[in-house]
Design a protein around this motif. Structure first.
Motif: not given
Length: 486
Positions: A236-259
């Motif tokens: 699986v080839q990963i574009d690290v920079v794009r993955f970093a942006h996606s991860t930021a959204w994922f973390i924010a979404g995880t926090a919203v769901l938990y709260f």
């Protein structure tokens, strides 16, 4: 609970030294991380671009804190906090050993192991500290500040030793020294854990299907193993920079769901829901602060290597040592800050939790004003004196002392008792979001984007400054949401 002559529980010193050695390993390795990734292959490095190295750095540091949430859950529900600390330390030590193998595949596998071990250890270690001070108040704040000194003693010597070994002897020697540090921490913990008494021995299994929860954990770990295997094998080839942006959204979404879950489905009392709002404010302030503060390991580290005068006689100071300035200043200032909080508390003039957080953001903003000025001078006239970076680190360290130990203590006071580990995980998830944003920001001010450095730093200063002022204005209203909590 048995107390030491200082008036603190004896167990705090067990946790102090365990955390000290764990932070020796973590920060010692982190001091080398970006420099190793951007170093040329002929020098033993990976030869990555600045943007890619900064993105990987952000992803790694974010994963360390992101895994604190499931790590807190494992401590709360399955292992108990004390066993979670032990097994987390073992996983960290294994990760550093794998990093020392010095291949591309082992590098990423080692990062994942260290990240997951740190997530398991960090949230549960902080929960143990909180449980040592059931009375709360200023004494707990002082205990967390003492604990925070252990973090910084380890960070100081880890960055000095691992940084020097990595840059002057060989990268693998720096990574291997980090493994030795974690091993010493495990030995110390096992030899002195009796002083922690009964704290953290049992997990809370009441009303839950324990076997089902263990299966959930095993399934999650299996999924992680598969993803890591696909990534390091190249399937699986990963574009690290794009993955970093996606991860930021994922973390924010995880926090919203938990709260949302905690507020509407966790069956909290009205007073607990009000405190949850305060934890949300702490989460947001933490994310913003660490997005700026963590430049010390990425863009500031590169700035130290390329744009700072580091000659001392005939010897060149390792660029990684700029990161050691932070724990050095913390060690010097933390006792003074702790004494100040206690003195103000005795006089009844102690600032509120929210006020301390606002001060932290204002210090961050001021530091970035200095950083922007230094970057402008360096780009115009060449390398600048190290006093520029030292000034930035001093300001950011003061901000850290106003935010981090106080925030750690506050979450243990505000969290519902049955969710303490998870709430510590949420606190660290704020750090995780800040870290991934830090990596994205660093990638936008180095390499081909170096000319944008002064403007980007000023933008961070403006954002942090406005946020600090808003928080200061809202301080009284936020304080009303947590009556009885100092």
């Amino acid at each position: 609970m048995t107390s030491a002559p200082t008036g603190h529980p004896r167990g705090i010193y067990t946790l102090f030294f365990t955390e000290m050695w764990e932070r020796f390993s973590y920060y010692g390795m982190r001091a080398l991380l970006v420099l190793y990734m951007v170093a040329e292959v002929r020098r033993g490095g990976m030869g990555l671009t600045d943007e890619m190295a900064a993105a990987i750095y952000g992803l790694y540091t974010a994963l360390v804190y992101m895994t604190a949430l499931p790590g807190g859950w494992v401590g709360d529900r399955l292992l108990g906090a004390r066993s979670a600390v032990w097994w987390g330390g073992i996983i960290i030590a294994c990760g550093h050993v794998v990093l020392g193998i010095h291949s591309t595949q082992s590098f990423f596998i080692g990062l994942v192991l260290v990240a997951f071990g740190s997530g398991l250890l960090k949230s549960n270690m902080s929960a143990l500290v909180g449980q040592l001070y059931p009375e709360g108040g200023a004494r707990r704040d002082a205990g967390f500040t003492l604990f925070y000194m252990g973090i910084n003693v380890g960070a100081l010597f880890g960055q000095l030793m691992c940084g020097w070994l990595g840059e002057h002897v060989g990268w693998r020697w720096g990574f291997s020294a980090a493994a030795v540090g974690m091993f010493l921490g495990l030995v110390q913990f096992r030899l002195t854990e009796r002083h922690v008494m009964h704290i953290g021995l049992r997990a809370d299994h009441a009303g839950q299907n324990v076997q089902r929860e263990w299966r959930m954990l095993q399934a999650g770990l299996a999924g992680v193993v598969v993803l890591v295997a696909l990534g390091v094998s190249g399937m699986v080839q990963i574009d690290v920079v794009r993955f970093a942006h996606s991860t930021a959204w994922f973390i924010a979404g995880t926090a919203v769901l938990y709260f949302l879950w905690a507020f509407f489905l966790a069956r909290l009392e009205p007073a607990e829901k009000k405190r949850l709002v305060v934890i949300l404010v702490l989460f947001l302030a933490s994310a913003l602060f660490w997005a700026g503060f963590e430049q010390v390991g990425s863009s500031f580290s590169i700035f130290a290597e390329r744009y700072t005068l580091r000659k001392l006689g005939g010897w060149e100071v390792p660029a990684s040592w700029v990161q050691a300035l932070n724990p050095l200043f913390v060690i010097g200032a933390a006792p003074l800050v702790a004494l100040m909080w206690n003195a103000l508390d005795r006089r009844g003039t102690s600032p509120s939790l929210t006020t301390k957080m606002s001060w932290a953001l204002l210090m961050l903003a001021l530091g970035f004003v200095v950083a922007a000025w230094a970057a402008e001078r360096a780009l115009a006239t060449g390398p600048v004196w190290p006093t520029w970076l030292m000034s930035v680190v001093i300001l950011h360290t003061l901000g850290e002392l106003f935010l981090s130990p106080v925030g750690l203590s506050a979450v243990t006071k505000l969290a519902p008792p049955r969710l303490t580990g998870q709430m510590m995980g949420i606190w660290f998830l704020g750090s995780s979001l800040g870290d991934i944003l830090a990596g994205i920001l660093a990638g936008g001010v180095t390499g081909d984007a170096t000319a944008q450095m002064p403007a980007r730093f000023l933008h961070v200063a403006l954002t942090a400054g406005i946020s600090g002022i808003v928080l200061l204005i809202l301080a009284r209203w936020i304080t009303k949401l947590m009556p009885g909590i100092k």
